[in-house]
Design a protein around this motif. Sequence first.
Motif, short mmCIF file in Angstrom:
data_model
loop_
_atom_site.label_atom_id
_atom_site.label_comp_id
_atom_site.label_asym_id
_atom_site.label_seq_id
_atom_site.Cartn_x
_atom_site.Cartn_y
_atom_site.Cartn_z
N ILE A 1 0.84 -1.21 0.00
CA ILE A 1 0.00 0.00 0.00
C ILE A 1 0.87 1.25 0.00
O ILE A 1 0.61 2.21 -0.72
CB ILE A 1 -0.93 0.02 1.24
N ALA A 2 1.89 1.23 0.87
CA ALA A 2 2.73 2.42 0.99
C ALA A 2 4.12 2.03 1.46
O ALA A 2 4.30 1.02 2.14
CB ALA A 2 2.10 3.41 1.97
N ARG A 3 5.09 2.85 1.08
CA ARG A 3 6.46 2.68 1.57
C ARG A 3 6.94 4.01 2.15
O ARG A 3 6.65 5.08 1.60
CB ARG A 3 7.41 2.26 0.44
N ARG A 4 7.68 3.91 3.25
CA ARG A 4 8.28 5.09 3.85
C ARG A 4 9.70 4.76 4.24
O ARG A 4 9.97 3.67 4.74
CB ARG A 4 7.50 5.52 5.10
N PRO A 5 10.63 5.69 4.05
CA PRO A 5 12.00 5.43 4.50
C PRO A 5 12.05 5.37 6.02
O PRO A 5 11.40 6.16 6.71
CB PRO A 5 12.78 6.63 3.96
N VAL A 6 12.79 4.40 6.54
CA VAL A 6 12.92 4.23 7.99
C VAL A 6 14.16 4.98 8.46
O VAL A 6 15.27 4.75 7.97
CB VAL A 6 13.04 2.74 8.35
N VAL A 7 13.95 5.88 9.41
CA VAL A 7 15.05 6.66 9.97
C VAL A 7 15.53 5.96 11.23
O VAL A 7 14.88 6.01 12.28
CB VAL A 7 14.61 8.10 10.29
N LEU A 8 16.64 5.28 11.11
CA LEU A 8 17.14 4.46 12.21
C LEU A 8 17.38 5.29 13.48
O LEU A 8 17.14 4.82 14.60
CB LEU A 8 18.43 3.76 11.78
N ALA A 9 17.82 6.53 13.32
CA ALA A 9 18.13 7.38 14.47
C ALA A 9 16.91 7.66 15.33
O ALA A 9 17.04 7.99 16.51
CB ALA A 9 18.77 8.69 13.99
N GLU A 10 15.73 7.56 14.71
CA GLU A 10 14.51 7.82 15.48
C GLU A 10 14.07 6.62 16.30
O GLU A 10 13.19 6.74 17.16
CB GLU A 10 13.38 8.23 14.52
N LEU A 11 14.65 5.44 16.03
CA LEU A 11 14.25 4.23 16.75
C LEU A 11 15.13 4.03 17.97
O LEU A 11 15.84 3.03 18.13
CB LEU A 11 14.32 3.02 15.81
N THR A 12 15.09 4.99 18.86
CA THR A 12 15.90 4.94 20.07
C THR A 12 15.31 3.95 21.07
O THR A 12 14.11 3.62 20.99
CB THR A 12 15.95 6.32 20.73
N PRO A 13 16.10 3.46 22.01
CA PRO A 13 15.55 2.58 23.05
C PRO A 13 14.39 3.22 23.80
O PRO A 13 13.42 2.53 24.16
CB PRO A 13 16.75 2.34 23.98
N GLU A 14 14.48 4.53 24.01
CA GLU A 14 13.41 5.22 24.72
C GLU A 14 12.12 5.23 23.91
O GLU A 14 11.02 5.05 24.46
CB GLU A 14 13.83 6.67 25.04
N ARG A 15 12.25 5.43 22.59
CA ARG A 15 11.06 5.43 21.72
C ARG A 15 10.42 4.04 21.67
O ARG A 15 9.20 3.91 21.75
CB ARG A 15 11.47 5.87 20.31
N LEU A 16 11.25 3.01 21.57
CA LEU A 16 10.73 1.64 21.55
C LEU A 16 10.06 1.31 22.87
O LEU A 16 8.99 0.67 22.90
CB LEU A 16 11.85 0.64 21.26
#
Length: 330
Positions: free
Chosen positions: A98-113
């Motif tokens: 349906i859709a693709r979005r680039p994944v920004v690894l820097a945004e996937l911090t331990p705190e965010r997870l």
Amino acid sequence: MHAPRTRVQRRPVHGVLLLDKPLGLSSNDALQKAKWLLRAEKAGHTGTLDPLATGVLPLCFGAATKFSQLQLDAPKTYEAVALLGTTTTTGDAEGDVIARRPVVLAELTPERLAAVQQQFTGPIRQVPPMHSALKKDGKALYEYARAGIEVERPARDVVIHSLSLTLLADNPDAIALKMVVQCSKGTYIRTLGEDVGAALGFGAHLTFLRRIDTGGIGVERCVTLAQLEAMEEGARLSQLEPPESLLAQHVRVTLDSENAARFLSGVRRRGTWPDAGAVAVFGDSPPALLGVGHIVGGELVPDRLLSPLEIQQILEGTPHLQASGTLEKL
């Protein structure tokens, strides 16, 4: 000319087969295959497992089918992998993108997870996916989906008992999350994967799903269809666990011969037992499962009973119990 097909001679088989369901096979197809291999007369499964999922699927035969609902209601544990950045029509790799979005690894911090993990732990509400066996007006949702029809689905309450999210970022072109989920019945792991991906801002779909436990039955106790097929008939039967294996969380009550006979007739028995909502009831001579019930106000109330014939057949199929006596002693 084709040789005539050999007719399988069915027989009474009682017990639980802990199956590690293979990829690509529906729960019913797996059940029918196992039923054929065991030449069983009566069989049922304990709730469906998606064809694209593998893992624990207890199959019930004969008398054990009377207790299959207990596993249907039991909490389940899954391992899954959600590929971030891509959403599909089905929530898994079988659907159209349906859709693709680039994944920004820097945004996937331990705190965010950790925050998203907390967000989806506990009571939550899910909208069932269109590609599911849930019925609307007597028709499975996936039938509507295949016809290109979207129908309204009310959100349902489910419980995520525990959720673990681990980032898998070895491949920068396929950043994913490993999910370990313990949940209540009725939880859609595909939907959970999609919702977690959306909460992280990238979307997601499942590329792997495996049920590793249901109601305390772990996948390490299971046998595969390939293993079962390679066995001789006696070895196949030895894989069956007794019907009471589904009753591990029940309080156990043992009755003497006179009270066992009355209980089997559907008559309540009085005793000094404390109240209990789920009781597995056994006779003492021979030590045979009679059924399940509950205790209220000192009364043992029958709920689901085995028939005398089923009990006799179970005893006859259990060599170490045969010397203990026969059903006539109950």
